[in-house]
Scaffold this active site. Structure first.
Site, mmCIF file in Angstrom:
data_model
loop_
_atom_site.group_PDB
_atom_site.id
_atom_site.type_symbol
_atom_site.label_atom_id
_atom_site.label_comp_id
_atom_site.label_asym_id
_atom_site.label_seq_id
_atom_site.Cartn_x
_atom_site.Cartn_y
_atom_site.Cartn_z
ATOM 1 N N GLU A 117 -5.119 9.847 9.202
ATOM 2 C CA GLU A 117 -3.725 9.797 9.670
ATOM 3 C C GLU A 117 -3.556 10.604 10.963
ATOM 4 O O GLU A 117 -2.700 10.308 11.784
ATOM 5 C CB GLU A 117 -2.791 10.349 8.593
ATOM 6 C CG GLU A 117 -2.954 9.637 7.274
ATOM 7 C CD GLU A 117 -1.776 8.775 6.909
ATOM 8 O OE1 GLU A 117 -0.664 9.236 7.072
ATOM 9 O OE2 GLU A 117 -2.006 7.626 6.461
ATOM 10 N N ASP A 161 0.878 -1.175 0.000
ATOM 11 C CA ASP A 161 0.000 0.000 0.000
ATOM 12 C C ASP A 161 0.910 1.218 0.000
ATOM 13 O O ASP A 161 2.099 1.123 0.295
ATOM 14 C CB ASP A 161 -0.900 -0.020 1.249
ATOM 15 C CG ASP A 161 -1.819 1.203 1.299
ATOM 16 O OD1 ASP A 161 -2.296 1.637 0.228
ATOM 17 O OD2 ASP A 161 -2.039 1.751 2.395
ATOM 18 N N SER A 162 0.321 2.367 -0.283
ATOM 19 C CA SER A 162 1.097 3.600 -0.211
ATOM 20 C C SER A 162 1.464 3.931 1.239
ATOM 21 O O SER A 162 2.361 4.726 1.483
ATOM 22 C CB SER A 162 0.284 4.751 -0.802
ATOM 23 O OG SER A 162 -0.962 4.836 -0.134
ATOM 24 N N TYR A 222 -0.314 8.519 -2.682
ATOM 25 C CA TYR A 222 -0.289 8.182 -4.102
ATOM 26 C C TYR A 222 -1.481 8.840 -4.811
ATOM 27 O O TYR A 222 -1.420 9.147 -5.985
ATOM 28 C CB TYR A 222 -0.419 6.667 -4.299
ATOM 29 C CG TYR A 222 0.826 5.846 -4.081
ATOM 30 C CD1 TYR A 222 1.942 6.359 -3.420
ATOM 31 C CD2 TYR A 222 0.889 4.535 -4.551
ATOM 32 C CE1 TYR A 222 3.072 5.574 -3.218
ATOM 33 C CE2 TYR A 222 2.012 3.751 -4.364
ATOM 34 C CZ TYR A 222 3.100 4.270 -3.690
ATOM 35 O OH TYR A 222 4.206 3.482 -3.503
ATOM 36 N N GLY A 223 -2.561 9.015 -4.057
ATOM 37 C CA GLY A 223 -3.843 9.377 -4.664
ATOM 38 C C GLY A 223 -3.894 10.730 -5.332
ATOM 39 O O GLY A 223 -4.815 11.020 -6.095
ATOM 40 N N CYS A 245 -3.662 -0.881 -2.137
ATOM 41 C CA CYS A 245 -3.912 0.538 -2.386
ATOM 42 C C CYS A 245 -4.886 0.704 -3.561
ATOM 43 O O CYS A 245 -4.617 0.208 -4.667
ATOM 44 C CB CYS A 245 -2.577 1.204 -2.715
ATOM 45 S SG CYS A 245 -2.704 2.944 -3.095
ATOM 46 N N ASN A 246 -5.984 1.377 -3.327
ATOM 47 C CA ASN A 246 -6.953 1.614 -4.416
ATOM 48 C C ASN A 246 -6.337 2.431 -5.541
ATOM 49 O O ASN A 246 -6.563 2.158 -6.711
ATOM 50 C CB ASN A 246 -8.170 2.355 -3.878
ATOM 51 C CG ASN A 246 -9.112 1.461 -3.095
ATOM 52 O OD1 ASN A 246 -10.135 1.026 -3.596
ATOM 53 N ND2 ASN A 246 -8.757 1.162 -1.858
ATOM 54 N N CYS A 284 -11.049 3.462 -0.836
ATOM 55 C CA CYS A 284 -9.737 3.934 -0.374
ATOM 56 C C CYS A 284 -9.423 3.198 0.926
ATOM 57 O O CYS A 284 -10.325 3.005 1.756
ATOM 58 C CB CYS A 284 -9.789 5.445 -0.140
ATOM 59 S SG CYS A 284 -8.282 6.097 0.610
ATOM 60 N N THR A 285 -8.163 2.813 1.059
ATOM 61 C CA THR A 285 -7.754 2.026 2.231
ATOM 62 C C THR A 285 -8.108 2.678 3.558
ATOM 63 O O THR A 285 -8.348 1.993 4.542
ATOM 64 C CB THR A 285 -6.224 1.851 2.215
ATOM 65 O OG1 THR A 285 -5.632 3.126 1.951
ATOM 66 C CG2 THR A 285 -5.800 0.841 1.201
ATOM 67 N N HIS A 286 -8.113 4.018 3.604
ATOM 68 C CA HIS A 286 -8.299 4.706 4.884
ATOM 69 C C HIS A 286 -9.765 4.830 5.296
ATOM 70 O O HIS A 286 -10.065 5.017 6.463
ATOM 71 C CB HIS A 286 -7.713 6.123 4.806
ATOM 72 C CG HIS A 286 -6.225 6.164 4.845
ATOM 73 N ND1 HIS A 286 -5.442 5.471 3.949
ATOM 74 C CD2 HIS A 286 -5.363 6.804 5.684
ATOM 75 C CE1 HIS A 286 -4.166 5.710 4.219
ATOM 76 N NE2 HIS A 286 -4.092 6.510 5.263
HETATM 77 N N1 DGL Z 1 -3.813 3.921 -0.121
HETATM 78 C C1 DGL Z 1 -4.446 4.994 -0.852
HETATM 79 C C2 DGL Z 1 -5.675 4.446 -1.566
HETATM 80 O O1 DGL Z 1 -6.273 3.462 -1.178
HETATM 81 C C3 DGL Z 1 -4.829 6.159 0.040
HETATM 82 C C4 DGL Z 1 -3.656 6.999 0.474
HETATM 83 C C5 DGL Z 1 -2.911 7.617 -0.691
HETATM 84 O O2 DGL Z 1 -3.430 8.536 -1.370
HETATM 85 O O3 DGL Z 1 -1.803 7.163 -0.940
HETATM 86 O O4 DGL Z 1 -6.074 5.019 -2.554
#
Ligand code: DGL
Length: 270
Positions: free
Chosen positions: A154, A12-13, A44-45, A75-76, A186-188
């Site tokens: 976060e 994941d990011s 990453y998003g 990571c999505n 999204c993971t969060h």
């Molecule tokens: N892990 C990213 C996602 O699921 C969220 C955090 C990011 O933007 O890196 O899209």
């Protein structure tokens, strides 16, 4: 051909992908897991596709150097933009989170009107819409990027008046009857599920891909005769590319493990 006893790799990011690890461990407790969170280069998003693809390739190379038999792109944003590039480059099976999330939504919807929220990279890629329409032609998909949700999680503001205000602002369009299902793309976002559910109301079902991803991984391992056939509980190793102390705190929120042992690694250009 990898060994059955080889670990499953997940990247994941950041640490949000631990929500996917949690679902994997619940469903496949005998597998060993290697997790990489690219915390040095999160988010990453908000980045360009070419950048996310480059980072994702480096992440996969790291996991492969640890001998993984399968890679889960938790990571999505990376699943939305880099899955094809990863599959073209590497031989191991690679599982993303978009298709399982779309499947969960299509199963849950009655009206065929589905909302999806995620990062800018994920929503702008149109990938959820594409997968949903493939599974249910004629479905109506309403997508919206919610970039402020990631820093709020976060910061640990999971149930805070400010988070509620932000959610009200982003999510008013997702109340029934506009949509009857909302994908947390999204993971969060699963950590904000309580606030999100309050804001969209009880007529809109909330789905995320963690448990459907775990089911997809199980199916793939069984089909490829790669499931670990031991009876002993699996092991977990966690790597991040920056700030293990902060990551430990956030990791605890996602995984509920107090003594998370995390190693720092250096990748590519970080
Ligand atoms: N892990 C990213 C996602 O699921 C969220 C955090 C990011 O933007 O890196 O899209």
């Amino acid at each position: 051909m990898p060994e059955r006893s080889a670990p499953v790799g997940v990247f994941d990011s950041g640490v949000g992908g631990l929500s996917v690890i949690k679902a994997l461990v619940e469903r496949l407790p005998h597998e060993d897991y290697i997790y990489l969170g690219d915390t040095a280069r999160l988010p990453y998003g908000t980045k360009a596709k070419s950048t996310i693809v480059r980072f994702s390739i480096e992440n996969a190379e790291f996991l492969l150097s640890k001998g993984v038999k399968l890679i889960v792109v938790a990571c999505n944003s990376a699943s939305a933009t880099a899955l094809d590039a990863l599959r073209a480059r590497f031989d191991v099976p690679i599982v993303g989170v978009i298709r399982p999330g779309a499947e969960a939504a299509v199963q849950a919807t009655t009206s065929g009107s589905i909302g999806v929220i995620g990062t800018e990279a994920t929503i702008n890629s149109g990938c959820y819409e594409q997968e949903i329409l493939r599974l249910r032609p004629g479905a109506h998909v309403l997508g919206k990027p919610c970039p402020l949700f990631v820093p709020l999680v976060e910061e640990g503001w999971l149930d805070d008046p400010i988070t509620r205000q932000v959610a009200e602002r982003y999510l008013s369009a997702f109340r029934a009857p506009r949509v009857d299902v909302l994908i947390l793309g999204c993971t969060h976002y699963p950590l904000l599920a309580g606030v999100i559910a309050d804001v969209v109301g009880p007529q809109t079902a909330i789905v995320d891909s963690a448990s459907t991803v775990a089911a997809a991984v199980e199916g793939l391992l069984l089909r490829m005769s790669l499931a670990n056939d031991t009876n002993s509980p699996g092991t977990h190793r966690f790597y991040v590319t920056d700030l293990p102390a902060k990551v430990k705190r956030i990791g605890r929120m996602f995984l509920g493990i107090d003594d998370l042992s995390i190693e720092l690694v250096r990748l590519g250009s970080n």
